[in-house]
Design a protein around this motif. Structure first.
Motif, PDB file in Angstrom:
ATOM      1  N   LYS A 178       1.007  -1.015   0.002  1.00  0.00           N
ATOM      2  CA  LYS A 178      -0.106  -0.014  -0.123  1.00  0.00           C
ATOM      3  C   LYS A 178       0.901   1.189   0.184  1.00  0.00           C
ATOM      4  O   LYS A 178       0.559   2.399  -0.251  1.00  0.00           O
ATOM      5  CB  LYS A 178      -0.871  -0.056   1.178  1.00  0.00           C
ATOM      6  N   LEU A 179       2.283   0.946   0.512  1.00  0.00           N
ATOM      7  CA  LEU A 179       3.061   1.842   0.597  1.00  0.00           C
ATOM      8  C   LEU A 179       4.437   1.555   0.110  1.00  0.00           C
ATOM      9  O   LEU A 179       4.892   0.334   0.534  1.00  0.00           O
ATOM     10  CB  LEU A 179       3.247   2.679   2.002  1.00  0.00           C
ATOM     11  N   LEU A 180       5.114   2.249  -0.644  1.00  0.00           N
ATOM     12  CA  LEU A 180       6.559   1.874  -0.962  1.00  0.00           C
ATOM     13  C   LEU A 180       7.678   2.711  -0.545  1.00  0.00           C
ATOM     14  O   LEU A 180       7.486   3.963  -0.714  1.00  0.00           O
ATOM     15  CB  LEU A 180       6.304   2.112  -2.666  1.00  0.00           C
ATOM     16  N   ILE A 181       8.427   2.477   0.154  1.00  0.00           N
ATOM     17  CA  ILE A 181       9.584   3.089   0.774  1.00  0.00           C
ATOM     18  C   ILE A 181      10.685   3.062  -0.286  1.00  0.00           C
ATOM     19  O   ILE A 181      11.214   1.868  -0.378  1.00  0.00           O
ATOM     20  CB  ILE A 181       9.745   2.480   1.991  1.00  0.00           C
ATOM     21  N   MET A 182      11.202   4.167  -0.757  1.00  0.00           N
ATOM     22  CA  MET A 182      12.251   3.848  -1.708  1.00  0.00           C
ATOM     23  C   MET A 182      13.390   4.770  -1.155  1.00  0.00           C
ATOM     24  O   MET A 182      13.407   6.058  -1.026  1.00  0.00           O
ATOM     25  CB  MET A 182      11.871   4.481  -3.180  1.00  0.00           C
ATOM     26  N   ASP A 183      14.438   4.031  -0.886  1.00  0.00           N
ATOM     27  CA  ASP A 183      15.713   4.807  -0.460  1.00  0.00           C
ATOM     28  C   ASP A 183      16.736   5.121  -1.486  1.00  0.00           C
ATOM     29  O   ASP A 183      17.468   4.061  -1.950  1.00  0.00           O
ATOM     30  CB  ASP A 183      16.333   3.854   0.379  1.00  0.00           C
ATOM     31  N   GLU A 184      16.711   6.286  -1.877  1.00  0.00           N
ATOM     32  CA  GLU A 184      17.685   6.797  -3.007  1.00  0.00           C
ATOM     33  C   GLU A 184      17.672   6.166  -4.069  1.00  0.00           C
ATOM     34  O   GLU A 184      18.781   5.316  -4.428  1.00  0.00           O
ATOM     35  CB  GLU A 184      19.045   6.891  -2.295  1.00  0.00           C
ATOM     36  N   PRO A 185      16.662   6.085  -4.976  1.00  0.00           N
ATOM     37  CA  PRO A 185      16.492   5.325  -5.955  1.00  0.00           C
ATOM     38  C   PRO A 185      17.576   5.751  -7.053  1.00  0.00           C
ATOM     39  O   PRO A 185      18.172   4.923  -8.032  1.00  0.00           O
ATOM     40  CB  PRO A 185      15.111   5.126  -6.535  1.00  0.00           C
ATOM     41  N   SER A 186      18.000   7.173  -7.020  1.00  0.00           N
ATOM     42  CA  SER A 186      18.559   7.569  -8.201  1.00  0.00           C
ATOM     43  C   SER A 186      20.112   7.385  -7.698  1.00  0.00           C
ATOM     44  O   SER A 186      21.138   7.690  -8.587  1.00  0.00           O
ATOM     45  CB  SER A 186      18.297   9.060  -8.286  1.00  0.00           C
ATOM     46  N   GLU A 187      20.639   7.048  -6.760  1.00  0.00           N
ATOM     47  CA  GLU A 187      21.907   6.907  -6.299  1.00  0.00           C
ATOM     48  C   GLU A 187      22.871   6.008  -7.277  1.00  0.00           C
ATOM     49  O   GLU A 187      22.281   4.762  -7.664  1.00  0.00           O
ATOM     50  CB  GLU A 187      22.144   6.188  -4.764  1.00  0.00           C
ATOM     51  N   GLY A 188      23.716   6.629  -7.558  1.00  0.00           N
ATOM     52  CA  GLY A 188      24.573   5.761  -8.594  1.00  0.00           C
ATOM     53  C   GLY A 188      24.319   5.659 -10.000  1.00  0.00           C
ATOM     54  O   GLY A 188      24.909   5.015 -10.588  1.00  0.00           O
ATOM     55  N   LEU A 189      23.298   6.468 -10.389  1.00  0.00           N
ATOM     56  CA  LEU A 189      22.560   6.099 -11.552  1.00  0.00           C
ATOM     57  C   LEU A 189      23.228   7.457 -12.456  1.00  0.00           C
ATOM     58  O   LEU A 189      23.092   8.501 -12.058  1.00  0.00           O
ATOM     59  CB  LEU A 189      21.205   6.126 -11.609  1.00  0.00           C
ATOM     60  N   ALA A 190      23.452   7.055 -13.696  1.00  0.00           N
ATOM     61  CA  ALA A 190      23.516   8.358 -14.737  1.00  0.00           C
ATOM     62  C   ALA A 190      22.350   9.138 -15.202  1.00  0.00           C
ATOM     63  O   ALA A 190      21.238   8.623 -15.167  1.00  0.00           O
ATOM     64  CB  ALA A 190      24.057   7.541 -15.903  1.00  0.00           C
ATOM     65  N   PRO A 191      22.455  10.225 -15.011  1.00  0.00           N
ATOM     66  CA  PRO A 191      21.414  11.157 -15.583  1.00  0.00           C
ATOM     67  C   PRO A 191      20.448  10.700 -16.661  1.00  0.00           C
ATOM     68  O   PRO A 191      19.072  10.813 -16.338  1.00  0.00           O
ATOM     69  CB  PRO A 191      21.923  12.602 -15.934  1.00  0.00           C
ATOM     70  N   VAL A 192      21.125  10.084 -17.555  1.00  0.00           N
ATOM     71  CA  VAL A 192      20.180   9.569 -18.744  1.00  0.00           C
ATOM     72  C   VAL A 192      19.314   8.349 -18.152  1.00  0.00           C
ATOM     73  O   VAL A 192      18.223   8.086 -18.840  1.00  0.00           O
ATOM     74  CB  VAL A 192      20.926   8.907 -20.004  1.00  0.00           C
TER      75      VAL A 192
END
Lengths: 239, 304
Positions: free
Chosen positions: A155-169
Motif C-alpha cells: 500500500k506504501l512503497l519506501i524507496m531509499d535513494e533510487p537515483s543513487e549511482g545512476l547516470a542522469p540519462v
C-alpha cells in the motif's frame, strides 16, 4: 485518521551510543512524500526502522493504523510496506525471473501486481529475464528492486535513494516511471539526495536534519529557490 | 595384477568415501550459507544419527525376528535398516530443531558458534553414556550387500549403494535449490537475509526449515556411513574436521563445491592411505593449506 497510511511518532533510534533518530515524526496520507537531507542525517535509518531492520528505542510506527514498531521485517512487509533499499540489494544468485517468481503466489488479498505487470512496467527486465541479477546494470537492478517490492503488493512503497549511482540519462526515465506509479495511486515515501528527482516526483518534501524533521516545503518552492536549497541542504541544483 | 587390483579398489574406496562426505558436507554448507554460523555440532549429529540408527535397526530386526520371522528373512534385514535410517533422520532433525531454538536467543555469530560447540560436546557425552565406548556398525541389508564386479574386481555392493545414494541426494538438493520456490528463497537468503525478510518472508521459519533439513540429512548420513565405517566416541570430531576440510576446499555455501571438495578429500584420503600411508594426514591438510593460501574462498566459494 483512517486514511493515514504511515505514521511515525517521536521515533528514537541509537546505533551504539550514536543517537541517530532523535524524535522524528511524520504522517503519510497518500501521494509521494519526499524526505530530503544531507548524508548521515538519519534518512536511511528511518526507512530501516520502519521496516523493522533496526531496533527502535522509543516512539511508534503505525501502518494503516496498526502499530508495527519493532515487529519483524516480514510482518511489516505483509502489512503492506514495500521496500526498495539503498544500494538496491538485489539477490546476485537469482536471475531476474527468479526474483519475480520467488514472490509470485505469495501475495494475500488481491493487490494485483503480477510478474507480467512488472514486465509491462519495465520491458527491459523481460529482455533480461534469464540473466543473473548480479550482471545487471545499476539502472536494471533498480528496476528489479522496484519490481520486487511491487510484487509484495504494497500500500506504501519506501524507496531509499533510487537515483543513487545512476547516470542522469537513466534517472530521467526512472522519474517518469515513479510518476506513472504515483499517478496510478501508489503511495510512496521517497528518500532522496538528488534534488531534481525529489522535486520532480514528490508532492511534499520534508527536510531531515540531525535525526529530526526540520521543515516542510513544496517541491515547486524549493525547485526555484537556490538560497533555500542552500539553507536547507547545503547544496544547490545544478543546471 | 595386484597393482591394478589395488588401484581400482583404492579409487572405488575414495569415490565411496567422497560420496559419503558429500552428503555430510552438503547439510553443513547449506546451514552455513544461510545462517553464517559454522555448526560445530555437525559431527555430533552424524554420530547421534549412527547410534540411533544402530539401536533402531537392531530393535526392529529383533522384534521382527521374534514376531514375524518370515518377513524379517524375506527382507534380508532390510526393514530394520530402513527404519534405522529413518530414525536417524528424525534424531538429526530433532537436534537441529533444538539447536535452532537455542541459537535464536543468542546474538552474535561467535556466541552462536560457541553454542554449537557446547551442544556438540553435550551430545558426544550423552552418546558415550548411552552407548558406551565400543566401535559399532549397523548391519547392512542383504539385498544391497552383495558384491558387484567393477572392472573385473568384486566390490562390496553396499559401498556402491552409498555412491548411488549420494548421487541421488545431490540431484534432490539441486532440484530443491535451483528448481523450487523454497530453493529460490534459500538462495536469496544466502545472498541477503534482510532483504528476504523485507519482502515478507518469515526468515526464522526459513532458517528452521533449512536447519531441520540439514540435521535430518546429517542424521541419515550417520546411519548410512555407520553401516560401513565403524563409529565410536571421537567419530563426531573426526567427521566435523573432515567436513570442514571438504567445505574449505570446495567453498562454503556452494553445493557444487561440497561435491567437488568431497571427491577431492575422499580420493586424497584413499590414495594417501593406500600408497603413502605415512603421509596420508599430511596430504589432506597440505591440500587444505594450499587451497587456503591461493584461493581463500575455496574452489567454488564466492569471495566476500
Amino acid at each position: 485518521m483512517s486514511d493515514e497510511l504511515l505514521a511515525v511518532e517521536d521515533l528514537h533510534v541509537y546505533y551504539g551510543s550514536a543517537h541517530v533518530l532523535q524524535g522524528i515524526g511524520l504522517s503519510h496520507r497518500g501521494g509521494v512524500l519526499g524526505l530530503l537531507g544531507r548524508n548521515g542525517m538519519g534518512k536511511t535509518t528511518l526507512a530501516r526502522a520502519i521496516m523493522g531492520l533496526v531496533p527502535v528505542h522509543a516512539g511508534e510506527v503505525r501502518v494503516g493504523g496498526t502499530a508495527i514498531t519493532n515487529r519483524p521485517p516480514y510482518r511489516v512487509a505483509l502489512q503492506g510496506v514495500g521496500y526498495v533499499p539503498q544500494g538496491r540489494d538485489i539477490f546476485p544468485s537469482l536471475s531476474v525471473a527468479e526474483h519475480l517468481r520467488m514472490l509470485s503466489g505469495r501475495r494475500r488479498g488481491g493487490g494485483g501486481w503480477t510478474t507480467d505487470g512488472v514486465y509491462e512496467m519495465f520491458p527491459r527486465l523481460k529482455e533480461r529475464r534469464d540473466v543473473s541479477a548480479g550482471y545487471l546494470s545499476g539502472g536494471e537492478q533498480q528496476m528489479l528492486a522496484i519490481g520486487r517490492a511491487l510484487l509484495t503488493n504494497p500500500k506504501l512503497l519506501i524507496m531509499d535513494e533510487p537515483s543513487e549511482g545512476l547516470a542522469p540519462v537513466i534517472v530521467d526515465p526512472l522519474i517518469e516511471k515513479l510518476r506513472t506509479l504515483a499517478d496510478s495511486g501508489m503511495a510512496i515515501l521517497l528518500i532522496e539526495q538528488n534534488l531534481r528527482m525529489a522535486t520532480a516526483v514528490a508532492d511534499e518534501l520534508l527536510i531531515v536534519s540531525a535525526g529530526r524533521i526540520v521543515s516542510s516545503v513544496a517541491p515547486k518552492e524549493l525547485e526555484g529557490d537556490a538560497a533555500l536549497q542552500h539553507e536547507l541542504l547545503g547544496v544547490t541544483m545544478k543546471g | 595384477m595386484p597393482g591394478y587390483f589395488q588401484f581400482v579398489l583404492t579409487l572405488m574406496n575414495g569415490l565411496t568415501y567422497g560420496a559419503l562426505l558429500f552428503v555430510i558436507a552438503s547439510g553443513f554448507t547449506l546451514v552455513f550459507g544461510l545462517m553464517r554460523v559454522l555448526n560445530l555440532s555437525h559431527g555430533a549429529i552424524y554420530l547421534l544419527g549412527a547410534y540411533v540408527g544402530y539401536t533402531a535397526s537392531r530393535t526392529v530386526s529383533q522384534v521382527l525376528e521374534q514376531s514375524v520371522p518370515a518377513l524379517q528373512q524375506a527382507a534380508g534385514g532390510g526393514f530394520g535398516w530402513v527404519l534405522g535410517v529413518l530414525a536417524a533422520a528424525v534424531a538429526g532433525g530433532l537436534v537441529a530443531l533444538l539447536l535452532q531454538r537455542l541459537i535464536r536467543n543468542v546474538r552474535g555469530e561467535l556466541s552462536q558458534t560457541l553454542l554449537t560447540l557446547g551442544l556438540a560436546i553435550t551430545i558426544g557425552d550423552l552418546c558415550l553414556w548411552v552407548w558406551g565406548g565400543l566401535p559399532l556398525t549397523l548391519q547392512a541389508p542383504d539385498a544391497i550387500s552383495q558384491p558387484v564386479r567393477i572392472a573385473g574386481i568384486p566390490y562390496p555392493g553396499y559401498r556402491l549403494f552409498v555412491i548411488a545414494f549420494a548421487v541421488l541426494t545431490g540431484i534432490c538438493l539441486y532440484l530443491l535449490l535451483f528448481r523450487s520456490q523454497l530453493g529460490r528463497i534459500i538462495r536469496a537468503g544466502v545472498d541477503n537475509r534482510e532483504m528476504v525478510a523485507a519482502v515478507g518472508i518469515n526468515i526464522d521459519r526459513l532458517f528452521l526449515t533449512v536447519f531441520i533439513l540439514g540435521g535430518a540429512l546429517t542424521g541419515v548420513s550417520g546411519a548410512i556411513g555407520g553401516t560401513y565405517l565403524a563409529f565410536q566416541p571421537g567419530t563426531d570430531f573426526q567427521i566435523l574436521t573432515i567436513a570442514l576440510f571438504v567445505v574449505v576446499i570446495g567453498g562454503l555455501g556452494s553445493l557444487l563445491g561440497s561435491g567437488v571438495g568431497a571427491l577431492v578429500v575422499g580420493l586424497i584420503d584413499s590414495f594417501g592411505r593406500a600408497y603413502f600411508s605415512e603421509l596420508a594426514i599430511f596430504l589432506l591438510s597440505g591440500t587444505v593449506i594450499l587451497v587456503l593460501a591461493f584461493r581463500t574462498q575455496g574452489l567454488f566459494g564466492r569471495a566476500n
